[in-house]
Design a protein around this motif. Structure first.
Motif, PDB file in Angstrom:
ATOM      1  N   ARG A  45       3.581  10.547   1.428  1.00  0.00           N
ATOM      2  CA  ARG A  45       2.393  10.901   0.392  1.00  0.00           C
ATOM      3  C   ARG A  45       1.905   9.602   0.176  1.00  0.00           C
ATOM      4  O   ARG A  45       2.336   8.534  -0.248  1.00  0.00           O
ATOM      5  CB  ARG A  45       2.585  11.680  -0.698  1.00  0.00           C
ATOM      6  N   ILE A  46       0.663   9.308   0.407  1.00  0.00           N
ATOM      7  CA  ILE A  46       0.088   7.892   0.064  1.00  0.00           C
ATOM      8  C   ILE A  46      -0.136   7.932  -1.290  1.00  0.00           C
ATOM      9  O   ILE A  46      -0.837   8.546  -2.067  1.00  0.00           O
ATOM     10  CB  ILE A  46      -1.349   7.843   0.805  1.00  0.00           C
ATOM     11  N   LEU A  47       0.326   6.926  -1.838  1.00  0.00           N
ATOM     12  CA  LEU A  47       0.270   6.513  -3.399  1.00  0.00           C
ATOM     13  C   LEU A  47      -0.935   5.645  -3.574  1.00  0.00           C
ATOM     14  O   LEU A  47      -1.686   5.613  -4.544  1.00  0.00           O
ATOM     15  CB  LEU A  47       1.469   5.765  -3.784  1.00  0.00           C
ATOM     16  N   GLY A  48      -1.409   4.647  -2.707  1.00  0.00           N
ATOM     17  CA  GLY A  48      -2.244   3.840  -2.621  1.00  0.00           C
ATOM     18  C   GLY A  48      -2.358   3.093  -1.473  1.00  0.00           C
ATOM     19  O   GLY A  48      -1.802   2.952  -0.685  1.00  0.00           O
ATOM     20  N   TRP A  49      -3.349   1.975  -1.332  1.00  0.00           N
ATOM     21  CA  TRP A  49      -3.526   0.906  -0.328  1.00  0.00           C
ATOM     22  C   TRP A  49      -4.235  -0.094  -0.889  1.00  0.00           C
ATOM     23  O   TRP A  49      -4.894  -0.266  -1.907  1.00  0.00           O
ATOM     24  CB  TRP A  49      -4.344   1.587   0.634  1.00  0.00           C
ATOM     25  N   GLU A  50      -3.901  -1.396  -0.098  1.00  0.00           N
ATOM     26  CA  GLU A  50      -4.730  -2.467  -0.439  1.00  0.00           C
ATOM     27  C   GLU A  50      -5.012  -3.180   1.052  1.00  0.00           C
ATOM     28  O   GLU A  50      -4.461  -2.986   1.730  1.00  0.00           O
ATOM     29  CB  GLU A  50      -3.857  -3.620  -1.178  1.00  0.00           C
ATOM     30  N   ARG A  63      -2.530  -2.213   3.837  1.00  0.00           N
ATOM     31  CA  ARG A  63      -1.346  -2.076   3.466  1.00  0.00           C
ATOM     32  C   ARG A  63      -1.098  -0.703   2.476  1.00  0.00           C
ATOM     33  O   ARG A  63      -1.720  -0.598   1.315  1.00  0.00           O
ATOM     34  CB  ARG A  63      -0.686  -3.166   2.840  1.00  0.00           C
ATOM     35  N   PHE A  64      -0.258   0.254   3.137  1.00  0.00           N
ATOM     36  CA  PHE A  64      -0.212   1.416   2.051  1.00  0.00           C
ATOM     37  C   PHE A  64       0.995   1.509   1.397  1.00  0.00           C
ATOM     38  O   PHE A  64       2.176   1.042   1.962  1.00  0.00           O
ATOM     39  CB  PHE A  64      -0.448   2.707   3.164  1.00  0.00           C
ATOM     40  N   PRO A  91     -11.336   8.387   5.765  1.00  0.00           N
ATOM     41  CA  PRO A  91     -11.099   9.619   5.182  1.00  0.00           C
ATOM     42  C   PRO A  91      -9.971  10.316   5.176  1.00  0.00           C
ATOM     43  O   PRO A  91      -9.302  11.178   4.418  1.00  0.00           O
ATOM     44  CB  PRO A  91     -12.255  10.659   5.373  1.00  0.00           C
ATOM     45  N   LEU A  92      -8.886   9.912   6.289  1.00  0.00           N
ATOM     46  CA  LEU A  92      -7.822  10.298   6.514  1.00  0.00           C
ATOM     47  C   LEU A  92      -6.770   9.759   5.636  1.00  0.00           C
ATOM     48  O   LEU A  92      -5.580  10.243   5.912  1.00  0.00           O
ATOM     49  CB  LEU A  92      -7.343  10.388   7.965  1.00  0.00           C
ATOM     50  N   PHE A  93      -6.890   8.824   4.986  1.00  0.00           N
ATOM     51  CA  PHE A  93      -5.993   7.717   4.662  1.00  0.00           C
ATOM     52  C   PHE A  93      -6.308   7.513   3.016  1.00  0.00           C
ATOM     53  O   PHE A  93      -6.250   6.319   2.618  1.00  0.00           O
ATOM     54  CB  PHE A  93      -5.834   6.631   5.314  1.00  0.00           C
ATOM     55  N   GLN A  94      -6.601   8.525   2.326  1.00  0.00           N
ATOM     56  CA  GLN A  94      -6.912   8.334   0.833  1.00  0.00           C
ATOM     57  C   GLN A  94      -5.592   8.815   0.016  1.00  0.00           C
ATOM     58  O   GLN A  94      -4.618   9.460   0.354  1.00  0.00           O
ATOM     59  CB  GLN A  94      -8.042   9.489   0.555  1.00  0.00           C
ATOM     60  N   ALA A  95      -5.653   8.229  -0.911  1.00  0.00           N
ATOM     61  CA  ALA A  95      -4.362   8.435  -2.145  1.00  0.00           C
ATOM     62  C   ALA A  95      -4.283   9.954  -2.437  1.00  0.00           C
ATOM     63  O   ALA A  95      -5.353  10.463  -2.539  1.00  0.00           O
ATOM     64  CB  ALA A  95      -4.568   7.464  -3.366  1.00  0.00           C
ATOM     65  N   GLY A  96      -3.088   9.980  -2.400  1.00  0.00           N
ATOM     66  CA  GLY A  96      -2.812  11.841  -2.535  1.00  0.00           C
ATOM     67  C   GLY A  96      -2.661  12.233  -1.297  1.00  0.00           C
ATOM     68  O   GLY A  96      -1.881  13.555  -1.417  1.00  0.00           O
ATOM     69  N   MET A  97      -3.030  11.852  -0.212  1.00  0.00           N
ATOM     70  CA  MET A  97      -2.922  12.746   0.880  1.00  0.00           C
ATOM     71  C   MET A  97      -1.520  12.439   1.701  1.00  0.00           C
ATOM     72  O   MET A  97      -0.859  11.409   1.429  1.00  0.00           O
ATOM     73  CB  MET A  97      -3.818  12.182   1.961  1.00  0.00           C
ATOM     74  N   GLN A  98      -1.144  13.414   2.279  1.00  0.00           N
ATOM     75  CA  GLN A  98       0.254  13.402   3.125  1.00  0.00           C
ATOM     76  C   GLN A  98      -0.123  13.191   4.543  1.00  0.00           C
ATOM     77  O   GLN A  98      -1.237  13.774   5.272  1.00  0.00           O
ATOM     78  CB  GLN A  98       0.723  14.906   2.995  1.00  0.00           C
ATOM     79  N   ARG A  99       0.670  12.150   5.103  1.00  0.00           N
ATOM     80  CA  ARG A  99       0.424  12.052   6.563  1.00  0.00           C
ATOM     81  C   ARG A  99       1.634  11.866   7.367  1.00  0.00           C
ATOM     82  O   ARG A  99       2.843  11.487   6.542  1.00  0.00           O
ATOM     83  CB  ARG A  99      -0.199  10.552   6.586  1.00  0.00           C
ATOM     84  N   PRO A 100       1.866  12.120   8.574  1.00  0.00           N
ATOM     85  CA  PRO A 100       3.175  12.073   9.476  1.00  0.00           C
ATOM     86  C   PRO A 100       3.448  10.356   9.444  1.00  0.00           C
ATOM     87  O   PRO A 100       2.606  10.022   9.740  1.00  0.00           O
ATOM     88  CB  PRO A 100       2.917  12.640  10.585  1.00  0.00           C
ATOM     89  N   VAL A 101       4.788  10.392   9.509  1.00  0.00           N
ATOM     90  CA  VAL A 101       5.078   8.792   9.436  1.00  0.00           C
ATOM     91  C   VAL A 101       6.433   8.844  10.675  1.00  0.00           C
ATOM     92  O   VAL A 101       6.940   9.925  10.790  1.00  0.00           O
ATOM     93  CB  VAL A 101       5.760   8.166   8.222  1.00  0.00           C
ATOM     94  N   ARG A 102       6.777   7.726  10.725  1.00  0.00           N
ATOM     95  CA  ARG A 102       7.957   7.582  11.576  1.00  0.00           C
ATOM     96  C   ARG A 102       8.845   6.444  11.044  1.00  0.00           C
ATOM     97  O   ARG A 102       8.159   5.478  10.584  1.00  0.00           O
ATOM     98  CB  ARG A 102       7.643   7.239  13.155  1.00  0.00           C
ATOM     99  N   VAL A 103      10.034   6.644  10.939  1.00  0.00           N
ATOM    100  CA  VAL A 103      11.041   5.788  10.175  1.00  0.00           C
ATOM    101  C   VAL A 103      12.128   5.227  11.305  1.00  0.00           C
ATOM    102  O   VAL A 103      12.879   6.325  11.761  1.00  0.00           O
ATOM    103  CB  VAL A 103      11.591   6.214   8.798  1.00  0.00           C
ATOM    104  N   LEU A 104      12.486   3.904  11.167  1.00  0.00           N
ATOM    105  CA  LEU A 104      13.475   3.386  11.989  1.00  0.00           C
ATOM    106  C   LEU A 104      14.195   2.509  11.115  1.00  0.00           C
ATOM    107  O   LEU A 104      13.681   1.619  10.645  1.00  0.00           O
ATOM    108  CB  LEU A 104      12.923   2.833  13.354  1.00  0.00           C
TER     109      LEU A 104
END
Length: 115
Positions: A45-50, A63-64, A91-104
């Motif tokens: 979930r995107i909290l914010g970006w800069e 940086r998200f 528009p696909l990367f706004q605060a509050g939106m959910q996005r798929p991620v990969r974590v390693l």
């Protein structure tokens, strides 16, 4: 003799600069590909970006700040991820939106990439 020393120092500085540039550009692409291929899938979930100080053409590297949930873990955790975002993708990367991620996990480091 002093001239040779100055030329040598300048040559070393040039080589170090080129290695750093290649590591930052090509290394980032290799690292991203590795995380996307080998990382565990999750949801962020995107909290914010800069904005970072980097861009590629007219596309900014942002940086998200993220809250991430992985199926293998019971709790959420916070992390950051940098991503090049084209203006049409914004528009696909706004605060509050959910996005798929990969974590390693790479030793002590946690590498996160937004898909």
């Amino acid at each position: 003799m002093v001239g040779l020393i100055i030329v040598g120092v300048l040559a070393v500085m040039l080589v170090v600069g080129l290695v750093a540039l290649l590591r930052w550009t090509v290394g980032a692409d290799v690292r991203r590909a590795k995380v996307l291929a080998q990382g565990e899938a999750g949801t962020a979930r995107i909290l914010g970006w800069e904005q970072t100080e980097f861009s590629h053409g007219r596309n900014d590297v942002l940086r998200f700040s993220l809250t991430i949930r992985l199926p293998s873990e019971d709790s959420e955790f916070q992390a950051t991820a940098d991503r090049l975002v084209r203006p049409l993708e914004a528009p696909l990367f706004q605060a509050g939106m959910q996005r798929p991620v990969r974590v390693l996990r790479d030793g002590e480091r946690l590498l996160v990439e937004l898909e």
